[in-house]
Design an enzyme around this catalytic site. Structure first.
Site, short mmCIF file in Angstrom:
data_model
loop_
_atom_site.label_atom_id
_atom_site.label_comp_id
_atom_site.label_asym_id
_atom_site.label_seq_id
_atom_site.Cartn_x
_atom_site.Cartn_y
_atom_site.Cartn_z
N ASP A 174 -5.76 -3.99 -2.40
CA ASP A 174 -4.22 -3.40 -1.85
C ASP A 174 -3.32 -4.73 -0.80
O ASP A 174 -3.96 -5.56 -0.05
CB ASP A 174 -5.55 -3.19 -0.56
CG ASP A 174 -4.26 -1.99 0.35
OD1 ASP A 174 -3.45 -2.71 0.92
OD2 ASP A 174 -4.19 -1.13 0.25
N SER A 213 0.50 -1.74 -0.78
CA SER A 213 -0.10 0.28 0.18
C SER A 213 0.96 0.89 -0.11
O SER A 213 1.77 0.98 -0.82
CB SER A 213 -0.68 0.13 0.83
OG SER A 213 -1.99 0.74 1.00
#
Length: 304
Positions: A155, A41
């Site tokens: 993610d 991320s």
């Protein structure tokens, strides 16, 4: 003696990820240069800036960014599995000079994403680096999934929030991990009070209100005050639920993964006060990243 290969595992944490800039700055000043950089991320984004030699440019932008500048990166869409398509983010990275193939950089780099079909982590180690970052930051409910090859990716924090295992697999002898998910559980998200002046200084509530206000979905629009009697206590809002759920999820996954794959040195910046989308509080996060490295320098030197 041969110098050990140093791996830097940069964890997920959305706006708290600006702390990675402070960590990298302090490590560089101490003469510690990682040979392997892995990120999930926001860790993937800041890690990409580091291997591309663009941390200074990213720091300058983050330190002066207002909520309006950050809002310009949110290209809204009504389809695609998220509120933000991510095209503007990729353009932003390319303008900063973060867009070459991963294979062209000196340091080994890997961005972690999550396969939407299988739930397994995916290590992105080739191709344009900004595309790998885009896949790794696909926060559910905010960013649309990223299509790479034949996979839809989400993610990286969903499967490996602090990618120590990736650093180890790529040959790191000493692994420095940055965990941004400490002290999260128990903190309930609350929207900041709107400032008195015309230039809001905080992002999370304002940007999300504007994002949702632009969607032509009646269920997401605020009802008139006289339509429904006001409850005694307001129920959690959309962003309240989303931010808290992500915090709980990342805390539990991080604890489980680090229990099986502990790093040699763990850095845990104290970032509990920074919300999921408060990207305009970069200076606070960067300062905390620097502080946690300075406290850990004696331990780091023993290993190195």
């Amino acid at each position: 003696m041969k110098r050990p290969r140093i791996g830097l595992a940069l964890g997920s944490g959305s706006a708290r990820g600006w702390a990675h800039i402070g960590v990298i700055d302090s490590l560089t000043e101490a003469g510690i240069q990682p040979d392997i950089v892995c990120g999930a991320s926001m860790g993937a984004l800041v890690g990409a800036a580091h291997v591309a030699g663009r941390v200074a440019e990213l720091r300058e932008w983050a330190g002066t960014a207002t909520w309006r500048a950050i809002a310009r990166l949110t290209d809204l869409r009504l389809t695609g599995g998220g509120l933000v398509s991510g095209r503007q983010v990729m353009s932003f990275l390319q303008r900063l000079g973060i867009g070459e193939p991963i294979e062209s950089y000196t340091a080994n780099y890997a961005a972690v994403a999550t396969d939407m079909a299988t739930g397994r982590e995916v290590w992105l180690q080739s191709g344009p680096i900004h595309e790998a970052v885009r896949a790794s930051i696909a926060i559910p409910g905010i960013f649309s999934p990223a299509r790479l090859g034949d996979k839809w990716l989400l993610d990286g924090g969903l499967s490996n929030p602090v990618p120590v295992s990736v650093c180890r697999a790529l040959g790191a002898d000493v692994i420095i991990a940055v965990n941004l998910n400490g002290e999260l559980v128990g903190r309930r998200y609350t929207e900041p009070e709107p400032p008195e002046n015309t230039g809001p200084s905080r992002l999370s509530g304002e940007v999300v209100r504007r994002m949702l206000g632009q969607l032509p979905l009646p269920a997401l629009r605020r009802q008139p005050a006289d339509a429904v009697p006001p409850p005694r206590e307001a129920p959690p809002g959309y962003f309240d639920v989303l931010a808290t759920a992500i915090n709980i999820m990342q805390d539990h996954i991080t604890r489980a993964r680090l229990a099986g794959e502990p790093p040699h040195v763990m850095l845990v910046p104290r970032l509990r006060g920074i919300g999921l989308m408060e990207f305009n509080r970069a200076e606070e996060a960067i300062a905390e990243g620097r502080a946690c490295v300075e406290q850990a320098l004696p331990t780091l030197r023993r290993y190195l």
